[in-house]
Design a protein around this motif. Structure first.
Motif, PDB file in Angstrom:
ATOM      1  N   LEU A  50      23.034  89.690 -47.451  1.00 16.23           N
ATOM      2  CA  LEU A  50      22.850  88.385 -46.843  1.00 16.23           C
ATOM      3  C   LEU A  50      23.888  87.433 -47.403  1.00 16.23           C
ATOM      4  O   LEU A  50      24.195  87.444 -48.583  1.00 16.23           O
ATOM      5  N   GLY A  51      24.410  86.620 -46.562  1.00 17.00           N
ATOM      6  CA  GLY A  51      25.383  85.634 -46.985  1.00 17.00           C
ATOM      7  C   GLY A  51      25.279  84.421 -46.100  1.00 17.00           C
ATOM      8  O   GLY A  51      24.398  84.302 -45.279  1.00 17.00           O
ATOM      9  N   ASP A  52      26.197  83.556 -46.254  1.00 18.47           N
ATOM     10  CA  ASP A  52      26.204  82.336 -45.473  1.00 18.47           C
ATOM     11  C   ASP A  52      27.026  82.614 -44.225  1.00 18.47           C
ATOM     12  O   ASP A  52      28.233  82.505 -44.232  1.00 18.47           O
ATOM     13  N   PHE A  53      26.370  82.979 -43.135  1.00 17.00           N
ATOM     14  CA  PHE A  53      27.074  83.381 -41.923  1.00 17.00           C
ATOM     15  C   PHE A  53      27.645  82.207 -41.149  1.00 17.00           C
ATOM     16  O   PHE A  53      28.610  82.335 -40.449  1.00 17.00           O
ATOM     17  N   LYS A  75      30.794  83.936 -37.766  1.00 17.74           N
ATOM     18  CA  LYS A  75      30.935  85.030 -36.820  1.00 17.74           C
ATOM     19  C   LYS A  75      30.075  84.736 -35.595  1.00 17.74           C
ATOM     20  O   LYS A  75      28.892  84.442 -35.705  1.00 17.74           O
ATOM     21  N   ILE A  76      30.683  84.809 -34.429  1.00 20.10           N
ATOM     22  CA  ILE A  76      29.967  84.554 -33.187  1.00 20.10           C
ATOM     23  C   ILE A  76      28.772  85.498 -33.119  1.00 20.10           C
ATOM     24  O   ILE A  76      28.874  86.661 -33.423  1.00 20.10           O
ATOM     25  N   GLY A  77      27.667  84.979 -32.710  1.00 21.15           N
ATOM     26  CA  GLY A  77      26.447  85.765 -32.651  1.00 21.15           C
ATOM     27  C   GLY A  77      25.511  85.440 -33.797  1.00 21.15           C
ATOM     28  O   GLY A  77      24.310  85.570 -33.678  1.00 21.15           O
ATOM     29  N   TYR A  78      26.075  85.013 -34.926  1.00 21.38           N
ATOM     30  CA  TYR A  78      25.263  84.620 -36.078  1.00 21.38           C
ATOM     31  C   TYR A  78      25.090  83.107 -36.148  1.00 21.38           C
ATOM     32  O   TYR A  78      24.246  82.618 -36.887  1.00 21.38           O
ATOM     33  N   TYR A 124      18.293  81.519 -38.683  1.00 22.56           N
ATOM     34  CA  TYR A 124      18.745  82.093 -37.419  1.00 22.56           C
ATOM     35  C   TYR A 124      19.612  83.327 -37.683  1.00 22.56           C
ATOM     36  O   TYR A 124      19.408  84.390 -37.098  1.00 22.56           O
ATOM     37  N   ALA A 125      20.572  83.190 -38.587  1.00 21.05           N
ATOM     38  CA  ALA A 125      21.475  84.302 -38.896  1.00 21.05           C
ATOM     39  C   ALA A 125      20.708  85.485 -39.474  1.00 21.05           C
ATOM     40  O   ALA A 125      21.018  86.640 -39.185  1.00 21.05           O
ATOM     41  N   TYR A 126      19.690  85.209 -40.283  1.00 22.57           N
ATOM     42  CA  TYR A 126      18.870  86.279 -40.843  1.00 22.57           C
ATOM     43  C   TYR A 126      18.139  87.018 -39.715  1.00 22.57           C
ATOM     44  O   TYR A 126      18.061  88.251 -39.720  1.00 22.57           O
ATOM     45  N   GLY A 127      17.614  86.281 -38.746  1.00 18.37           N
ATOM     46  CA  GLY A 127      16.952  86.903 -37.602  1.00 18.37           C
ATOM     47  C   GLY A 127      17.894  87.806 -36.827  1.00 18.37           C
ATOM     48  O   GLY A 127      17.523  88.915 -36.422  1.00 18.37           O
ATOM     49  N   VAL A 128      19.122  87.361 -36.639  1.00 14.05           N
ATOM     50  CA  VAL A 128      20.122  88.176 -35.940  1.00 14.05           C
ATOM     51  C   VAL A 128      20.408  89.444 -36.742  1.00 14.05           C
ATOM     52  O   VAL A 128      20.515  90.537 -36.178  1.00 14.05           O
ATOM     53  N   SER A 186      15.344  83.889 -34.959  1.00 13.26           N
ATOM     54  CA  SER A 186      16.505  83.548 -34.133  1.00 13.26           C
ATOM     55  C   SER A 186      16.102  82.788 -32.878  1.00 13.26           C
ATOM     56  O   SER A 186      16.786  82.856 -31.862  1.00 13.26           O
ATOM     57  N   HIS A 187      15.027  82.044 -32.966  1.00 17.03           N
ATOM     58  CA  HIS A 187      14.596  81.222 -31.837  1.00 17.03           C
ATOM     59  C   HIS A 187      15.648  80.152 -31.579  1.00 17.03           C
ATOM     60  O   HIS A 187      16.244  79.617 -32.508  1.00 17.03           O
ATOM     61  N   HIS A 188      15.892  79.836 -30.308  1.00 20.19           N
ATOM     62  CA  HIS A 188      16.935  78.865 -29.960  1.00 20.19           C
ATOM     63  C   HIS A 188      16.598  77.441 -30.398  1.00 20.19           C
ATOM     64  O   HIS A 188      17.490  76.617 -30.541  1.00 20.19           O
TER      65      HIS A 188
END
Length: 124
Positions: free
Chosen positions: A5-8, A28-31, A49-53, A113-115
């Protein structure tokens, strides 16, 4: 299979003895959480959010984006709404997984990762 895990979604410049400041929305796109692209302001929900992805990426075996054409989060959510949530599981796993645990990870990934950041869980 050793996820890190990092700071995406954030990039900060820091000089010792000075206040750090956010540069631009990068990552990174997507995160990157949707609210980050709109406001440019990072929050703890950005990392949630990034963790959910990341969870969805591990379960599906797919990258967060497919050459910028689709988002993993949207695809998994669509499959779940159609009652086909287990169809997203990485086929390389075969049937070598516990269904209840996989459903739990998928649900947690989608919740994180809910919007809408107000609907996701806290980092704690």
């Amino acid at each position: 299979m050793n996820a890190r895990l990092g700071d995406f979604g954030l990039a900060r410049l820091y000089e010792h003895g000075r206040i750090s400041h956010t540069t631009n929305v990068v990552g990174k796109i997507g995160y990157i959480a949707p609210e980050m692209t709109r406001t440019g302001k990072p929050t703890t929900s950005s990392d949630v959010y990034a963790y959910g992805v990341l969870l969805l990426e591990m379960v599906t075996g797919r990258r967060p984006t497919d050459a910028g054409h689709w988002l993993l989060v949207d695809w998994v959510r669509d499959c779940q709404q159609l009652g086909q949530a287990l169809n997203v599981i990485d086929p390389l796993l075969g049937s070598n997984y516990a269904v209840k645990e996989m459903e739990l990870v998928l649900t947690l990934g989608l919740i994180c990762s809910h919007h809408g950041p107000e609907f996701g869980p806290t980092m704690r």
